[in-house]
Design an enzyme around this catalytic site. Structure first.
Site, PDB file in Angstrom:
ATOM      1  CB  THR A 122     -24.573  -1.736  12.076  1.00 10.94           C
ATOM      2  OG1 THR A 122     -23.841  -0.523  12.096  1.00 10.94           O
ATOM      3  CG2 THR A 122     -25.564  -1.691  13.230  1.00 10.94           C
ATOM      4  CE1 TYR A 135     -29.059   0.935  10.348  1.00  9.44           C
ATOM      5  CE2 TYR A 135     -26.982   1.487  11.405  1.00  9.44           C
ATOM      6  CZ  TYR A 135     -27.692   0.770  10.468  1.00  9.44           C
ATOM      7  OH  TYR A 135     -27.032  -0.117   9.647  1.00  9.44           O
TER       8      TYR A 135
END
Ligand SMILES: NC(=O)c1ccc[n+]([C@@H]2O[C@H](COP(=O)([O-])OP(=O)(O)OC[C@H]3O[C@@H](n4cnc5c(N)ncnc54)[C@H](OP(=O)(O)O)[C@@H]3O)[C@@H](O)[C@H]2O)c1
Length: 301
Positions: free
Chosen positions: A100, A124
């Site tokens: 990501t 995250y």
């Protein structure tokens, strides 16, 4: 080629399954068939399926919830990719894993390259980065594809939320000071198909991290406006209902006016040059990805 695809019910997993099934033998698994919280289940599934390539889009992706579920996020985003990599190495399979833009802090003005420093702001992002490092430590042929702002006709995502809210509400305010590349799951699947053709003999020399987004960039506000404008131009032809909110009538707000449990990078634009120069692959402009997705939209939930 026999390819194991995880997270088949997710946005990217679903698109990969649809796209790759035309040319490959795909074994696509969901949480029931291979629970990423269960190390033994992962080992058993891979050793019995014995794929030549594993593609792992499954992940803990609830960015805000991860702040209060760090243990679960760690199991799915770090331990599971490590175990998948270990099992792939045992049977001589390659691994394509997704990561990501949230590994970056976002204070840089220019687009990030793969050699720029990482510094995730959220739990995250931290677990996704630790997952990358865990795979690299195993030392098998691997590609780690950092993508961003994923959406598609299948799954829950920003595009669906904007369309749903615009059908229900009279007003919508969207953050205009976070920049990135909206990336369609369909563009990702098409580019992975090309990548497999080039990387057909998984090669340790090409292993590493690659930025993997649709070309160009915008803000969330810019993306929302484009979603509504595209919808307005296509709705009638597609037989879709009119929305209450028009693209010109949404408002721009700042991140500070929309507080969330997890911090997001202000700039998560990523330079895709390495993907282009290594493999000759470039994902299309995000506006094109949006047009293609909109033609597949049938419902907003
Ligand atoms: N979405 C984004 O905006 C974005 C941005 C940048 C990078 N990425 C990365 O891109 C990849 C694909 O994202 P996506 O948007 O396709 O995610 P997604 O739609 O949230 O799908 C994730 C999938 O992982 C599965 N999963 C979660 N926990 C699991 C477990 N314990 N065992 C087995 N499967 C499990 C989910 O299963 P269930 O369906 O059963 O919940 C879901 O199918 C991920 O690595 C993500 O980190 C995504």
């Amino acid at each position: 080629m026999k390819i194991l695809v995880t997270g088949v019910l997710g946005q990217v997993g679903h698109a990969l399954h649809n796209t790759l099934s035309n040319a490959h033998e795909i074994v696509a698994v969901d949480r029931e068939q291979m629970d990423l919280c269960d190390v033994q289940a992962i080992r058993d599934a891979i050793s019995s399926i014995r794929p030549s390539l594993i593609i792992n889009p499954a992940a803990y992706t609830a960015v805000d919830q991860a702040e209060s579920e760090s243990g679960l996020a760690y199991d799915i985003n770090v331990t599971a990719p490590r175990v998948i990599a270990e099992e792939a190495a045992k049977i001589g399979a390659g691994l394509i894993h997704f990561s990501t833009d949230y590994v970056y802090e976002g204070n840089q003005i220019t687009p990030y390259t793969e050699t720029d420093a990482v510094n995730p702001l959220s739990m995250y992002g931290q677990t996704k980065l630790a997952g990358e490092l865990a795979i690299q430590a195993v030392g098998l042929p691997h590609l780690i594809l950092r993508t961003s702002w994923v959406y598609g006709a299948h799954g829950k995502n920003f595009l669906k939320t904007i369309l749903r809210l615009s059908a229900e509400r009279e007003q919508l305010s969207i953050v205009d000071d976070q920049w990135g590349a909206p990336t369609s799951s369909h563009s990702i699947a098409n580019a992975v198909q090309e990548l497999i053709n080039v990387w057909h003999q998984p090669d340790q020399q090409q292993s590493g991290v690659y930025h993997f987004t649709n070309a160009g960039s915008t803000s969330w506000f810019g993306f929302a406006k484009a979603i509504l404008a595209t919808y307005e131009s296509q709705a009638r032809a597609l037989g879709l209902p009119a929305l209450k909110i028009k693209s010109q009538s949404i408002s721009a707000i700042k991140t500070v006016d929309y507080p969330t449990p997890a911090a997001r990078p202000a700039n998560s634009r990523m330079d895709n040059t390495k993907l282009q120069t290594t493999f000759g692959i470039a994902l299309p402009p995000w506006e094109q990805g949006l047009q293609e997705v909109m033609q597949r939209i049938q419902h907003f939930d």
